[in-house]
Enzyme design. Structure first.
Site, PDB file in Angstrom:
ATOM      1  N   PRO A  18       0.786  -1.231   0.000  1.00  0.00           N
ATOM      2  CA  PRO A  18       0.000   0.000   0.000  1.00  0.00           C
ATOM      3  C   PRO A  18       0.818   1.282   0.000  1.00  0.00           C
ATOM      4  O   PRO A  18       1.878   1.359   0.624  1.00  0.00           O
ATOM      5  CB  PRO A  18      -0.823  -0.106   1.288  1.00  0.00           C
ATOM      6  CG  PRO A  18      -0.102  -1.088   2.142  1.00  0.00           C
ATOM      7  CD  PRO A  18       0.550  -2.052   1.191  1.00  0.00           C
ATOM      8  N   ASN A  19       0.277   2.243  -0.722  1.00  0.00           N
ATOM      9  CA  ASN A  19       0.819   3.612  -0.822  1.00  0.00           C
ATOM     10  C   ASN A  19       2.068   3.735  -1.704  1.00  0.00           C
ATOM     11  O   ASN A  19       2.499   4.847  -2.002  1.00  0.00           O
ATOM     12  CB  ASN A  19       1.106   4.217   0.575  1.00  0.00           C
ATOM     13  CG  ASN A  19      -0.151   4.296   1.406  1.00  0.00           C
ATOM     14  OD1 ASN A  19      -1.141   4.885   0.964  1.00  0.00           O
ATOM     15  ND2 ASN A  19      -0.161   3.703   2.584  1.00  0.00           N
ATOM     16  N   ARG A  67       4.796  11.101  -2.581  1.00  0.00           N
ATOM     17  CA  ARG A  67       4.595  10.754  -1.182  1.00  0.00           C
ATOM     18  C   ARG A  67       5.855  11.056  -0.369  1.00  0.00           C
ATOM     19  O   ARG A  67       6.912  10.472  -0.637  1.00  0.00           O
ATOM     20  CB  ARG A  67       4.295   9.255  -1.102  1.00  0.00           C
ATOM     21  CG  ARG A  67       4.267   8.702   0.290  1.00  0.00           C
ATOM     22  CD  ARG A  67       4.298   7.167   0.248  1.00  0.00           C
ATOM     23  NE  ARG A  67       4.099   6.643   1.578  1.00  0.00           N
ATOM     24  CZ  ARG A  67       4.393   5.407   1.942  1.00  0.00           C
ATOM     25  NH1 ARG A  67       4.867   4.555   1.059  1.00  0.00           N
ATOM     26  NH2 ARG A  67       4.190   5.014   3.182  1.00  0.00           N
ATOM     27  N   TYR A  77      11.058   9.268   0.896  1.00  0.00           N
ATOM     28  CA  TYR A  77      11.058   8.232  -0.150  1.00  0.00           C
ATOM     29  C   TYR A  77      11.705   8.665  -1.466  1.00  0.00           C
ATOM     30  O   TYR A  77      11.830   7.847  -2.380  1.00  0.00           O
ATOM     31  CB  TYR A  77       9.621   7.756  -0.402  1.00  0.00           C
ATOM     32  CG  TYR A  77       9.041   7.008   0.780  1.00  0.00           C
ATOM     33  CD1 TYR A  77       9.500   5.733   1.099  1.00  0.00           C
ATOM     34  CD2 TYR A  77       8.064   7.582   1.590  1.00  0.00           C
ATOM     35  CE1 TYR A  77       8.992   5.047   2.192  1.00  0.00           C
ATOM     36  CE2 TYR A  77       7.556   6.906   2.688  1.00  0.00           C
ATOM     37  CZ  TYR A  77       8.021   5.631   2.982  1.00  0.00           C
ATOM     38  OH  TYR A  77       7.522   4.964   4.071  1.00  0.00           O
ATOM     39  N   ASN A 125       8.065  -5.731  -1.457  1.00  0.00           N
ATOM     40  CA  ASN A 125       8.103  -4.604  -0.526  1.00  0.00           C
ATOM     41  C   ASN A 125       6.678  -4.518   0.028  1.00  0.00           C
ATOM     42  O   ASN A 125       5.795  -3.944  -0.606  1.00  0.00           O
ATOM     43  CB  ASN A 125       8.483  -3.298  -1.225  1.00  0.00           C
ATOM     44  CG  ASN A 125       8.531  -2.130  -0.241  1.00  0.00           C
ATOM     45  OD1 ASN A 125       8.058  -2.255   0.897  1.00  0.00           O
ATOM     46  ND2 ASN A 125       9.079  -1.009  -0.660  1.00  0.00           N
ATOM     47  N   ALA A 151       3.476  -0.930   4.545  1.00  0.00           N
ATOM     48  CA  ALA A 151       2.973  -0.936   5.925  1.00  0.00           C
ATOM     49  C   ALA A 151       2.526  -2.325   6.378  1.00  0.00           C
ATOM     50  O   ALA A 151       2.561  -2.633   7.584  1.00  0.00           O
ATOM     51  CB  ALA A 151       1.821   0.055   6.061  1.00  0.00           C
ATOM     52  N   ASP A 185       1.717 -15.732   6.374  1.00  0.00           N
ATOM     53  CA  ASP A 185       1.225 -17.098   6.175  1.00  0.00           C
ATOM     54  C   ASP A 185       1.217 -17.484   4.698  1.00  0.00           C
ATOM     55  O   ASP A 185       1.576 -18.621   4.350  1.00  0.00           O
ATOM     56  CB  ASP A 185      -0.194 -17.246   6.744  1.00  0.00           C
ATOM     57  CG  ASP A 185      -0.206 -17.339   8.266  1.00  0.00           C
ATOM     58  OD1 ASP A 185       0.873 -17.479   8.873  1.00  0.00           O
ATOM     59  OD2 ASP A 185      -1.315 -17.271   8.846  1.00  0.00           O
ATOM     60  N   GLU A 199      12.888  -9.664   0.691  1.00  0.00           N
ATOM     61  CA  GLU A 199      12.111  -8.522   1.208  1.00  0.00           C
ATOM     62  C   GLU A 199      12.911  -7.235   0.999  1.00  0.00           C
ATOM     63  O   GLU A 199      14.111  -7.199   1.301  1.00  0.00           O
ATOM     64  CB  GLU A 199      11.846  -8.730   2.704  1.00  0.00           C
ATOM     65  CG  GLU A 199      11.101  -7.572   3.365  1.00  0.00           C
ATOM     66  CD  GLU A 199      10.892  -7.787   4.868  1.00  0.00           C
ATOM     67  OE1 GLU A 199      11.315  -8.847   5.398  1.00  0.00           O
ATOM     68  OE2 GLU A 199      10.319  -6.898   5.513  1.00  0.00           O
ATOM     69  N   HIS A 202      12.860  -2.852   1.419  1.00  0.00           N
ATOM     70  CA  HIS A 202      12.292  -1.568   1.842  1.00  0.00           C
ATOM     71  C   HIS A 202      13.178  -0.464   1.287  1.00  0.00           C
ATOM     72  O   HIS A 202      14.413  -0.561   1.361  1.00  0.00           O
ATOM     73  CB  HIS A 202      12.243  -1.459   3.368  1.00  0.00           C
ATOM     74  CG  HIS A 202      11.417  -2.527   3.990  1.00  0.00           C
ATOM     75  ND1 HIS A 202      10.046  -2.462   4.056  1.00  0.00           N
ATOM     76  CD2 HIS A 202      11.771  -3.715   4.523  1.00  0.00           C
ATOM     77  CE1 HIS A 202       9.588  -3.559   4.617  1.00  0.00           C
ATOM     78  NE2 HIS A 202      10.610  -4.344   4.910  1.00  0.00           N
ATOM     79  N   LEU A 203      12.548   0.567   0.779  1.00  0.00           N
ATOM     80  CA  LEU A 203      13.319   1.695   0.241  1.00  0.00           C
ATOM     81  C   LEU A 203      14.100   2.382   1.347  1.00  0.00           C
ATOM     82  O   LEU A 203      15.260   2.768   1.166  1.00  0.00           O
ATOM     83  CB  LEU A 203      12.350   2.704  -0.398  1.00  0.00           C
ATOM     84  CG  LEU A 203      11.610   2.182  -1.642  1.00  0.00           C
ATOM     85  CD1 LEU A 203      10.350   3.004  -1.880  1.00  0.00           C
ATOM     86  CD2 LEU A 203      12.521   2.232  -2.854  1.00  0.00           C
ATOM     87  N   ARG A 241      13.818   4.372  11.659  1.00  0.00           N
ATOM     88  CA  ARG A 241      12.554   5.111  11.719  1.00  0.00           C
ATOM     89  C   ARG A 241      11.777   4.762  12.998  1.00  0.00           C
ATOM     90  O   ARG A 241      12.353   4.250  13.953  1.00  0.00           O
ATOM     91  CB  ARG A 241      11.765   4.837  10.431  1.00  0.00           C
ATOM     92  CG  ARG A 241      12.560   5.273   9.177  1.00  0.00           C
ATOM     93  CD  ARG A 241      11.788   5.059   7.897  1.00  0.00           C
ATOM     94  NE  ARG A 241      10.564   5.869   7.880  1.00  0.00           N
ATOM     95  CZ  ARG A 241       9.574   5.705   7.006  1.00  0.00           C
ATOM     96  NH1 ARG A 241       9.667   4.762   6.076  1.00  0.00           N
ATOM     97  NH2 ARG A 241       8.507   6.470   7.063  1.00  0.00           N
ATOM     98  N   ARG A 262       8.046   0.395  12.994  1.00  0.00           N
ATOM     99  CA  ARG A 262       8.534  -0.131  11.709  1.00  0.00           C
ATOM    100  C   ARG A 262       9.697  -1.114  11.893  1.00  0.00           C
ATOM    101  O   ARG A 262      10.190  -1.688  10.923  1.00  0.00           O
ATOM    102  CB  ARG A 262       9.011   1.015  10.806  1.00  0.00           C
ATOM    103  CG  ARG A 262       7.922   1.964  10.413  1.00  0.00           C
ATOM    104  CD  ARG A 262       8.435   3.011   9.418  1.00  0.00           C
ATOM    105  NE  ARG A 262       7.594   4.185   9.443  1.00  0.00           N
ATOM    106  CZ  ARG A 262       6.460   4.326   8.755  1.00  0.00           C
ATOM    107  NH1 ARG A 262       6.044   3.360   7.957  1.00  0.00           N
ATOM    108  NH2 ARG A 262       5.734   5.423   8.849  1.00  0.00           N
TER     109      ARG A 262
HETATM  110  C1  DQA Z   1       8.523   0.888   3.321  1.00  0.00           C
HETATM  111  C2  DQA Z   1       8.681   1.107   4.822  1.00  0.00           C
HETATM  112  C3  DQA Z   1       7.360   0.884   5.537  1.00  0.00           C
HETATM  113  O1  DQA Z   1       7.530   1.100   6.935  1.00  0.00           O
HETATM  114  C4  DQA Z   1       6.322   1.862   5.041  1.00  0.00           C
HETATM  115  O2  DQA Z   1       5.074   1.602   5.650  1.00  0.00           O
HETATM  116  C5  DQA Z   1       6.210   1.884   3.560  1.00  0.00           C
HETATM  117  C6  DQA Z   1       7.402   1.740   2.737  1.00  0.00           C
HETATM  118  C7  DQA Z   1       9.808   1.234   2.540  1.00  0.00           C
HETATM  119  O3  DQA Z   1       9.889   0.848   1.367  1.00  0.00           O
HETATM  120  O4  DQA Z   1      10.697   1.901   3.074  1.00  0.00           O
HETATM  121  O5  DQA Z   1       5.125   2.132   3.018  1.00  0.00           O
HETATM  122  O6  DQA Z   1       8.236  -0.485   3.087  1.00  0.00           O
END
Ligand code: DQA
Length: 145
Positions: A11-12, A19, A24, A75, A78, A88, A99, A101-102, A108, A112
């Protein structure tokens, strides 16, 4: 045979570029997709790049990957910090998971710092921006050799 990687974004992440650019950066998800496609080409991988704001949709795509992918780059955004369902599903499909994360999630907010996905991933990359996707594809290419 060409190995197939499902690249999932939670999401997002569709809002990347606008954003919280201070956190980011200015790259859009389209830019990240282009980077992944070019890296996949060099590595001899085929990729299916997707984003969803819906937990259930991500779960369904992970389940479908049993038949359509050899590995998963995710990725979870949240949902990393909340989703037992994604944990699961990833465990159930039994494919190698990377996995990404940017941002450096450990630098942070405390909420998180824990990811439900990390324990089902063979590796976790965070804090390197979109380069993390490229590095994770490289790791998956090695793993799937
Ligand atoms: C994220 C880090 C997460 O905590 C956050 O909710 C995101 C992006 C990252 O790519 O840094 O939406 O996964």
């Amino acid at each position: 045979m060409t190995k197939r990687v499902l690249v999932l974004n939670g999401p997002n992440l569709n809002l990347l570029g606008t954003r919280e650019p201070g956190t980011y950066g200015s790259e859009t998800l389209k830019d990240v997709e282009a980077l992944c496609k070019s890296a996949a080409g060099e590595l001899g991988l085929s990729i299916d790049f997707r984003q969803s704001n819906h937990e259930g949709e991500l779960v369904t795509w992970i389940q479908d990957a049993r038949k359509t992918a050899d590995g998963i780059l995710i990725n979870p955004a949240a949902y990393s910090h909340t989703s037992v369902a994604i944990h699961d599903a990833l465990r159930a499909v039994n494919l190698p998971v990377a996995e990404v994360h940017l941002t450096n999630i450990h630098q942070r907010e405390a909420f998180r710092h824990h990811s439900y996905v990390s324990s089902v991933a063979f590796g976790v990359i965070c804090g390197f921006g979109s380069l993390g996707y490229k590095l994770a594809l490289e790791a998956l290419a090695q793993k799937l050799k």
